[in-house]
Design a protein around this motif. Structure first.
Motif, PDB file in Angstrom:
ATOM      1  N   ARG A   1       0.826  -1.222   0.000  1.00 19.48           N
ATOM      2  CA  ARG A   1       0.000   0.000   0.000  1.00 19.48           C
ATOM      3  C   ARG A   1       0.856   1.267   0.000  1.00 19.48           C
ATOM      4  N   PHE A   2       1.977   1.230   0.702  1.00 13.28           N
ATOM      5  CA  PHE A   2       2.859   2.397   0.823  1.00 13.28           C
ATOM      6  C   PHE A   2       4.102   2.188  -0.035  1.00 13.28           C
ATOM      7  N   THR A   3       4.613   3.280  -0.571  1.00 16.35           N
ATOM      8  CA  THR A   3       5.851   3.236  -1.342  1.00 16.35           C
ATOM      9  C   THR A   3       6.772   4.351  -0.877  1.00 16.35           C
ATOM     10  N   ILE A   4       7.977   3.970  -0.492  1.00 16.76           N
ATOM     11  CA  ILE A   4       8.978   4.954  -0.099  1.00 16.76           C
ATOM     12  C   ILE A   4       9.935   5.171  -1.255  1.00 16.76           C
ATOM     13  N   SER A   5      10.358   6.406  -1.430  1.00 19.18           N
ATOM     14  CA  SER A   5      11.327   6.736  -2.465  1.00 19.18           C
ATOM     15  C   SER A   5      12.146   7.928  -1.994  1.00 19.18           C
ATOM     16  N   ARG A   6      13.197   8.221  -2.712  1.00 20.71           N
ATOM     17  CA  ARG A   6      14.023   9.366  -2.325  1.00 20.71           C
ATOM     18  C   ARG A   6      14.661   9.992  -3.543  1.00 20.71           C
ATOM     19  N   ASP A   7      14.985  11.260  -3.386  1.00 20.33           N
ATOM     20  CA  ASP A   7      15.711  12.000  -4.412  1.00 20.33           C
ATOM     21  C   ASP A   7      17.006  12.447  -3.754  1.00 20.33           C
ATOM     22  N   ASN A   8      18.080  11.764  -4.067  1.00 19.91           N
ATOM     23  CA  ASN A   8      19.350  12.064  -3.402  1.00 19.91           C
ATOM     24  C   ASN A   8      19.855  13.461  -3.727  1.00 19.91           C
ATOM     25  N   ALA A   9      19.546  13.944  -4.910  1.00 19.56           N
ATOM     26  CA  ALA A   9      19.998  15.287  -5.293  1.00 19.56           C
ATOM     27  C   ALA A   9      19.316  16.365  -4.459  1.00 19.56           C
ATOM     28  N   LYS A  10      18.113  16.058  -4.002  1.00 20.90           N
ATOM     29  CA  LYS A  10      17.341  17.019  -3.209  1.00 20.90           C
ATOM     30  C   LYS A  10      17.350  16.690  -1.716  1.00 20.90           C
ATOM     31  N   ASN A  11      18.063  15.629  -1.334  1.00 20.32           N
ATOM     32  CA  ASN A  11      18.091  15.201   0.078  1.00 20.32           C
ATOM     33  C   ASN A  11      16.678  15.032   0.625  1.00 20.32           C
ATOM     34  N   THR A  12      15.829  14.433  -0.165  1.00 22.41           N
ATOM     35  CA  THR A  12      14.412  14.337   0.183  1.00 22.41           C
ATOM     36  C   THR A  12      13.932  12.893   0.096  1.00 22.41           C
ATOM     37  N   VAL A  13      13.116  12.528   1.065  1.00 24.91           N
ATOM     38  CA  VAL A  13      12.482  11.219   1.076  1.00 24.91           C
ATOM     39  C   VAL A  13      10.968  11.416   0.980  1.00 24.91           C
ATOM     40  N   TYR A  14      10.322  10.495   0.281  1.00 27.41           N
ATOM     41  CA  TYR A  14       8.882  10.570   0.046  1.00 27.41           C
ATOM     42  C   TYR A  14       8.204   9.311   0.558  1.00 27.41           C
ATOM     43  N   LEU A  15       6.932   9.444   0.867  1.00 27.18           N
ATOM     44  CA  LEU A  15       6.121   8.284   1.225  1.00 27.18           C
ATOM     45  C   LEU A  15       4.766   8.440   0.551  1.00 27.18           C
ATOM     46  N   ARG A  16       4.522   7.586  -0.405  1.00 30.60           N
ATOM     47  CA  ARG A  16       3.226   7.554  -1.062  1.00 30.60           C
ATOM     48  C   ARG A  16       2.380   6.514  -0.347  1.00 30.60           C
ATOM     49  N   MET A  17       1.226   6.936   0.142  1.00 32.46           N
ATOM     50  CA  MET A  17       0.357   6.058   0.920  1.00 32.46           C
ATOM     51  C   MET A  17      -0.962   5.883   0.181  1.00 32.46           C
ATOM     52  N   ASN A  18      -1.186   4.682  -0.329  1.00 33.75           N
ATOM     53  CA  ASN A  18      -2.428   4.344  -1.013  1.00 33.75           C
ATOM     54  C   ASN A  18      -3.279   3.431  -0.145  1.00 33.75           C
ATOM     55  N   GLY A  19      -4.545   3.356  -0.463  1.00 30.46           N
ATOM     56  CA  GLY A  19      -5.420   2.454   0.273  1.00 30.46           C
ATOM     57  C   GLY A  19      -5.399   2.686   1.764  1.00 30.46           C
ATOM     58  N   LEU A  20      -5.459   3.948   2.158  1.00 28.24           N
ATOM     59  CA  LEU A  20      -5.328   4.265   3.574  1.00 28.24           C
ATOM     60  C   LEU A  20      -6.479   3.701   4.392  1.00 28.24           C
ATOM     61  N   LYS A  21      -6.146   3.286   5.604  1.00 26.71           N
ATOM     62  CA  LYS A  21      -7.102   2.706   6.532  1.00 26.71           C
ATOM     63  C   LYS A  21      -7.145   3.559   7.802  1.00 26.71           C
ATOM     64  N   PRO A  22      -8.244   3.496   8.535  1.00 21.34           N
ATOM     65  CA  PRO A  22      -8.306   4.269   9.791  1.00 21.34           C
ATOM     66  C   PRO A  22      -7.144   3.944  10.729  1.00 21.34           C
ATOM     67  N   GLU A  23      -6.680   2.712  10.700  1.00 21.17           N
ATOM     68  CA  GLU A  23      -5.561   2.340  11.572  1.00 21.17           C
ATOM     69  C   GLU A  23      -4.230   2.930  11.138  1.00 21.17           C
ATOM     70  N   ASP A  24      -4.195   3.594  10.007  1.00 21.37           N
ATOM     71  CA  ASP A  24      -2.989   4.312   9.581  1.00 21.37           C
ATOM     72  C   ASP A  24      -2.913   5.707  10.209  1.00 21.37           C
ATOM     73  N   THR A  25      -3.977   6.099  10.900  1.00 24.55           N
ATOM     74  CA  THR A  25      -3.988   7.398  11.555  1.00 24.55           C
ATOM     75  C   THR A  25      -2.864   7.482  12.579  1.00 24.55           C
ATOM     76  N   ALA A  26      -2.031   8.499  12.436  1.00 25.72           N
ATOM     77  CA  ALA A  26      -0.868   8.641  13.302  1.00 25.72           C
ATOM     78  C   ALA A  26      -0.128   9.926  12.952  1.00 25.72           C
ATOM     79  N   VAL A  27       0.795  10.279  13.811  1.00 19.11           N
ATOM     80  CA  VAL A  27       1.776  11.299  13.456  1.00 19.11           C
ATOM     81  C   VAL A  27       2.940  10.582  12.784  1.00 19.11           C
TER      82      VAL A  27
END
Length: 120
Positions: A65-91
């Motif tokens: 459901r989730f996909t992590i990726s990063r752009d090393n040139a931008k020092n950035t990490v991403y998290l794409r979250m699909n099919g979210l469920k109520p139990e994914d609620t969090a900080v």
């Protein structure tokens, strides 16, 4: 050095959100980056990590459901979250193991957290 996360919000179950986290400051190198989350009344738990070479690791609860990726040139990490469920609620907190120019010692840095709320 600081990590700045963004992208949280409110979404209905089944929906999607994308988080991003950028590392800034004088940085020599960044090794692993990742995301943790902490739901109300629960311990902080690993969501996903990604190495500088692109190898990934996911918690069983988010695999497929989730996909992590990063752009090393931008020092950035991403998290794409699909099919979210109520139990994914969090900080959600981003994390990076990096070497600042000031210390030249690999250290772990945490972002400030971004709230994801999934309504049923």
């Amino acid at each position: 050095v600081q990590l700045q996360a963004s992208g949280g919000g409110l979404v209905q179950a089944g929906g999607y959100l994308s988080l991003s986290c950028a590392a800034s400051g004088s940085i020599l190198s960044i090794n692993a980056m990742g995301w943790y989350r902490q739901a109300p009344g629960k311990q902080r738990e690993l969501v996903a990590t990604i190495t500088s070479g692109g190898s990934t690791n996911y918690a069983e609860s988010v695999k497929g459901r989730f996909t992590i990726s990063r752009d090393n040139a931008k020092n950035t990490v991403y998290l794409r979250m699909n099919g979210l469920k109520p139990e994914d609620t969090a900080v959600y907190y981003c994390i990076a193991a990096l070497t600042p120019s000031s210390s030249r010692v690999n250290q772990v840095y945490w972002g400030q957290g971004t709230l994801v709320t999934v309504s049923s």
